[in-house]
Design a protein around this motif. Sequence first.
Motif, short mmCIF file in Angstrom:
data_model
loop_
_atom_site.label_atom_id
_atom_site.label_comp_id
_atom_site.label_asym_id
_atom_site.label_seq_id
_atom_site.Cartn_x
_atom_site.Cartn_y
_atom_site.Cartn_z
N ASP A 1 0.81 -1.22 0.00
CA ASP A 1 0.00 0.00 0.00
C ASP A 1 0.84 1.27 0.00
O ASP A 1 0.30 2.37 -0.10
CB ASP A 1 -0.92 0.01 1.23
N THR A 2 2.15 1.12 0.12
CA THR A 2 3.01 2.30 0.21
C THR A 2 3.14 2.96 -1.17
O THR A 2 3.47 2.29 -2.15
CB THR A 2 4.41 1.92 0.71
N PRO A 3 2.91 4.27 -1.27
CA PRO A 3 3.10 4.96 -2.56
C PRO A 3 4.56 4.90 -3.01
O PRO A 3 5.46 4.68 -2.21
CB PRO A 3 2.68 6.40 -2.26
N ASP A 4 4.77 5.11 -4.31
CA ASP A 4 6.14 5.11 -4.83
C ASP A 4 6.99 6.18 -4.14
O ASP A 4 8.17 5.96 -3.85
CB ASP A 4 6.14 5.34 -6.34
N THR A 5 6.39 7.34 -3.91
CA THR A 5 7.11 8.45 -3.29
C THR A 5 6.23 9.09 -2.23
O THR A 5 5.04 9.32 -2.47
CB THR A 5 7.51 9.51 -4.33
N VAL A 6 6.80 9.34 -1.07
CA VAL A 6 6.08 10.04 -0.01
C VAL A 6 6.96 11.18 0.50
O VAL A 6 8.19 11.13 0.42
CB VAL A 6 5.72 9.11 1.16
N THR A 7 6.30 12.21 1.01
CA THR A 7 7.00 13.32 1.63
C THR A 7 6.65 13.32 3.11
O THR A 7 5.47 13.37 3.48
CB THR A 7 6.60 14.66 1.00
N LEU A 8 7.67 13.25 3.95
CA LEU A 8 7.45 13.21 5.39
C LEU A 8 7.06 14.60 5.90
O LEU A 8 7.15 15.60 5.18
CB LEU A 8 8.72 12.73 6.10
N ASP A 9 6.63 14.64 7.16
CA ASP A 9 6.15 15.91 7.70
C ASP A 9 7.25 16.96 7.81
O ASP A 9 6.98 18.15 7.91
CB ASP A 9 5.49 15.71 9.06
N ASP A 10 8.52 16.51 7.78
CA ASP A 10 9.62 17.49 7.79
C ASP A 10 10.11 17.83 6.39
O ASP A 10 11.15 18.47 6.22
CB ASP A 10 10.78 16.98 8.65
N GLY A 11 9.38 17.38 5.37
CA GLY A 11 9.69 17.73 3.98
C GLY A 11 10.63 16.78 3.28
O GLY A 11 10.88 16.94 2.08
N LEU A 12 11.15 15.78 3.97
CA LEU A 12 12.07 14.83 3.33
C LEU A 12 11.30 13.87 2.44
O LEU A 12 10.21 13.42 2.77
CB LEU A 12 12.85 14.06 4.40
N VAL A 13 11.92 13.56 1.30
CA VAL A 13 11.28 12.72 0.28
C VAL A 13 11.84 11.31 0.35
O VAL A 13 13.06 11.11 0.40
CB VAL A 13 11.51 13.31 -1.12
N ILE A 14 10.94 10.32 0.36
CA ILE A 14 11.34 8.92 0.37
C ILE A 14 10.76 8.23 -0.86
O ILE A 14 9.55 8.29 -1.10
CB ILE A 14 10.85 8.18 1.63
N HIS A 15 11.62 7.58 -1.64
CA HIS A 15 11.19 6.77 -2.77
C HIS A 15 11.22 5.30 -2.35
O HIS A 15 12.23 4.82 -1.81
CB HIS A 15 12.11 6.97 -3.97
N HIS A 16 10.13 4.58 -2.59
CA HIS A 16 10.05 3.17 -2.22
C HIS A 16 10.31 2.32 -3.46
O HIS A 16 9.62 2.45 -4.48
CB HIS A 16 8.68 2.86 -1.62
N ILE A 17 11.31 1.46 -3.36
CA ILE A 17 11.77 0.66 -4.48
C ILE A 17 11.36 -0.79 -4.27
O ILE A 17 11.63 -1.38 -3.21
CB ILE A 17 13.31 0.75 -4.63
N SER A 18 10.71 -1.38 -5.25
CA SER A 18 10.29 -2.77 -5.14
C SER A 18 11.50 -3.69 -5.20
O SER A 18 12.33 -3.59 -6.11
CB SER A 18 9.32 -3.12 -6.27
N ALA A 19 11.58 -4.59 -4.22
CA ALA A 19 12.66 -5.57 -4.17
C ALA A 19 12.22 -6.67 -3.22
O ALA A 19 12.22 -6.49 -2.01
CB ALA A 19 13.97 -4.95 -3.69
N GLY A 20 11.80 -7.78 -3.79
CA GLY A 20 11.27 -8.84 -2.96
C GLY A 20 9.81 -8.58 -2.61
O GLY A 20 9.21 -7.59 -3.04
#
Length: 642
Positions: free
Chosen positions: A52-71
């Motif tokens: 359910d995790t989006p490909d990219t999320v922005t945390l409340d402090d503005g940092l960007v996280i990209h989620h990469i499929s692996a396993g």
Amino acid sequence: MRVAFISLHTSPAERAGTADAGGMNVLIRALAGALTRNGITVEFFTRRASADTPDTVTLDDGLVIHHISAGPPRPLPKSEIDQHIDEFRSNLGSLDRFDVVHSHHWMSGVAALPLARAAGIPHVMTFHSVAAHPNSPLRDGEPAESPARLDGEVMCATQSTLVLAVSRHEAAVVIGRCQADPERVAIVRPGVDIDLFHPAEPGSTWTPHPDVEPGYLLFAARLQPLKAPDLAIRALGLLPDDERRDLVVAGQASADFADYEAELHRLVDDLGLSDRVTFLPGQDRADFAQLLRHASILLVPSYSETFGLVALEASASGIPTLAAAAGGLTEAICNTHTGLLVPTHEPADWAAALGELLRDPDRSAALGRTGRQRAESMTWDHVAEQTVAAYRRAIASGPVGHVCFVHAHPDDETLASGALIAHLIDEGLHVSVLTATRGEMGGVAPGPLTHLAGTPELERRREAELAGALDSLGVSSHAYLGMAPARVGSEPRRYLDSGMQWLESGLAGPADDVAEDALTSADEAEIVADLVAYLRRVGANLVVSYDDDGGYGHPDHVAMHHASKAAAAELGLPFAALTPDRDNADRWFDLDGYLPRVAEALRHHRTQLTVHDDGATITHSGGQVEAIRTSVGLKGTFPHLP
């Protein structure tokens, strides 16, 4: 500067003390935030652990996280994640939009190193923990979760552009056990958020649970044998009943140590401490800070720590730490000043040291005060400054470390590439400038210096103007073509300006009369040989000059394009051509922030042009008015530039 943070096995959004989240999660998120405050763009890349995790999320402090499929998209034990490193790398794709790749933990490095190398980007490695060899005692480090770890750590240590160690202890292990080159290892210790972690208000009382009395002891870490929570429990059990305090154990076990938490509960029951020990799950940062500041003593009995960030957080909170004299804990704590170090892992020794602190509240308070004072000098912003300096060092020692700009006349260096030159210098690269002529045939701007036109004094004046402009840009390495060190042999050669005439608006061509000593009259092979001599002397590994039409057709510009390209080819160096056309560029630089510096440099070229009072436009000696150029592109096949 754009930095990719690779954190394959755990997300910076995970709560420390849960599963495989710990001090590394805290460190990378805090460091990224501090880097962002210092103008650095940071993006995280981590393994997708939920469908359910989006490909990219922005945390409340503005940092960007990209989620990469692996396993499989679910939480996995760390011991299984390394089976999916290749898939993570494949789905991560190109990283060529970044200036630095910073991998955290060995799996991240194994995944990202080949991609950084392919893009010509420096790869910076931080291990956070280093595995012990099989059958080694726990004091030698974290047990390897898989057979691939030991070889993976050697690969990361030996092939990364730079290893950033969090302590002298970790640096020694990376050099000694993982075979890193000492010249490629730097130490940047973690910091602490002194606003989040601060002492409790005098006289205030708070406990995290109704069964916990004020003045409790605290253990906070992932629940695994390496962290030795059992030692904290056993030490408590050896204290006399009237000296015992409640012990709060905050943290959870990862999947690889699923049974360990149950073992700890059985130990508590066996020692008759059920009414004294309270287990809490991992806390979010705000709750953990509150939990820490209201404790009386933090216990860190780990067998091995590369640093021990929680000990520094305790200092910032104004409480002392009782810690094992292991690894980086000897640097996180100033023994007898901010806490006490216990030289063994014997429960009796721990009970004795703990009892000593509990019986001397004045000493405990003094340790807390000194710890707070020390923590105030160890902020994350300070760590970010050190990290940026390390990144610049990595960039300078990476695929491109020395760029040579080749221009035909004084003022060309600033007009065509001044902002780019200043930017590369600020990013830690070495920059040299080679100028072919003194611009002898150029017109003189109207004003008090017009009398210099056509005189030998004009040449000397333009040499002085160029020296001033280069100083404003930050260039310390400059030569004239035909003069040592830009000359083959001992006999100097002075190449003269060839002159030009306007063929039509914006397009120049050769002058009707070209002198025998002019640049365009010289043998191209001689020019190339002089260029090669200079490029070799300064150790350039990228050559930058005009594009094939010289920008606007000036014959000297065109000649230097061909000569520079030929010299680069002879030495096997990449060549990049300057272009003002964004659509025609292979790399574009928007450098508007350098406008004041470029304008300052141009003001030195008083015989060539006039900088308007707005500091953004100029008038050339021929009367043409144009905006000062700060944005510029490069064309060609060349390594990555910051």
